[in-house]
Design a protein around this motif. Sequence first.
Motif, short mmCIF file in Angstrom:
data_model
loop_
_atom_site.label_atom_id
_atom_site.label_comp_id
_atom_site.label_asym_id
_atom_site.label_seq_id
_atom_site.Cartn_x
_atom_site.Cartn_y
_atom_site.Cartn_z
N LYS A 126 0.84 -1.19 0.00
CA LYS A 126 0.00 0.00 0.00
C LYS A 126 0.88 1.25 0.00
N ARG A 127 0.59 2.13 -0.94
CA ARG A 127 1.35 3.37 -1.00
C ARG A 127 0.40 4.55 -1.04
N ALA A 128 0.73 5.58 -0.31
CA ALA A 128 -0.08 6.79 -0.37
C ALA A 128 0.11 7.42 -1.74
N PRO A 129 -0.96 7.82 -2.42
CA PRO A 129 -0.82 8.45 -3.73
C PRO A 129 -0.02 9.74 -3.63
N ALA A 130 0.78 10.01 -4.64
CA ALA A 130 1.52 11.28 -4.68
C ALA A 130 0.53 12.40 -4.97
N LEU A 131 0.67 13.50 -4.27
CA LEU A 131 -0.21 14.65 -4.45
C LEU A 131 0.31 15.51 -5.60
N GLY A 286 -0.39 11.71 5.04
CA GLY A 286 0.68 12.67 5.20
C GLY A 286 1.82 12.44 4.22
N HIS A 287 2.04 11.18 3.86
CA HIS A 287 3.14 10.86 2.95
C HIS A 287 2.87 11.33 1.53
N SER A 288 1.60 11.61 1.22
CA SER A 288 1.25 12.08 -0.12
C SER A 288 1.94 13.41 -0.42
N LEU A 289 2.09 14.26 0.61
CA LEU A 289 2.79 15.53 0.43
C LEU A 289 4.24 15.30 0.03
N ARG A 290 4.88 14.39 0.72
CA ARG A 290 6.30 14.12 0.50
C ARG A 290 6.55 13.52 -0.88
N ARG A 291 5.74 12.56 -1.24
CA ARG A 291 5.87 11.95 -2.57
C ARG A 291 5.55 12.96 -3.66
#
Length: 341
Positions: A126-131, A286-291
Amino acid sequence: MSESHALAPAEQTLAERDTHLSEDAWALILEATPATTRRAYRDDWNRFTRWCATQERTPLPATAETLAQYATSLAMDGKAPATIGRAMAAIAKAHEAAGHPVDRRGAREVLRGYRKRYAKAGGKTKRAPALTLTALRAMVATLDPDTLVGVRDRAVIVLGFAMGARRSELAALDLTDLEPHAEGIQVTVRISKTDKDGAGRIVAVPYGSNLATCPVRAVEQWRTALAHHGRESGPLFLRIDRHGRLGHVATGKGSPDGRITGETVAAIIRRAAVAAGLDAASAFSGHSLRRGFATAAYAAPDADLVRIARHGGWKEGSAALFGYLEEVDRWRKNPAAGIGL
């Protein structure tokens, strides 16, 4: 694994003192691990000790066979490989803190075999989508600039994106960590997941070209709101309860200074994504911001990989960062595109 350790009393013999650590020493050891990781490890350790109790096995020190069997048990329960890997790391951390060696070789082989089985069965990490910038603008447009929540959430989202920040880094910021600059603001990140020695880093955040998503203006608006409520020191981002109270903390819950948590950062992003009607909105975190920052910065014409890594606090040669950049290069530098097919 507990954040508090029942240690022997001070009047122990000299020989006994040589094998015990003080409460202060334990506290410093615990602080070497980020708080969010510490909580996850504690939960993993508690699950492991409960499993050992039902299986009549010894959790500390645990044998290689016990660890391999526990990894197998988690696999048979359908846990994701990443979840099992973290559980093994938590167990190893508990042994390290207690001064016991731990043999994870059998558990690693179990996990290696399970990863293959998991992939064949269609399991995916599972990966958070990139924003994307388009999604960012859509999310910000849903926020009410006339409310404290709307002003705070806009600042969290656009500052986090501009910094390529981890959610824990955003939550840990204090007002004194921001320094005005002619080109924008300088943000001091004092504590970071990959900064084991607490050296800190300074992130330069420039003015944006779009007023709605300019991180500097968003932060200035939020700081003005804080000052209006008498908040000119302490945490940058504060909790806001359903009654609109700033920094209010229910008894026994949250940080006493009203600071938001990393989980709050994730909830802010997810809520805005849902409000904007984005695809797979509930998967945003939260990781979507970083990606999103990494892929947007790398897609820019004058992308500098070294500067991107330093800005976001990635380690040199970070596999995670290269994984994000591959999403851009998969099409931009596709080796099959120019071979004449």
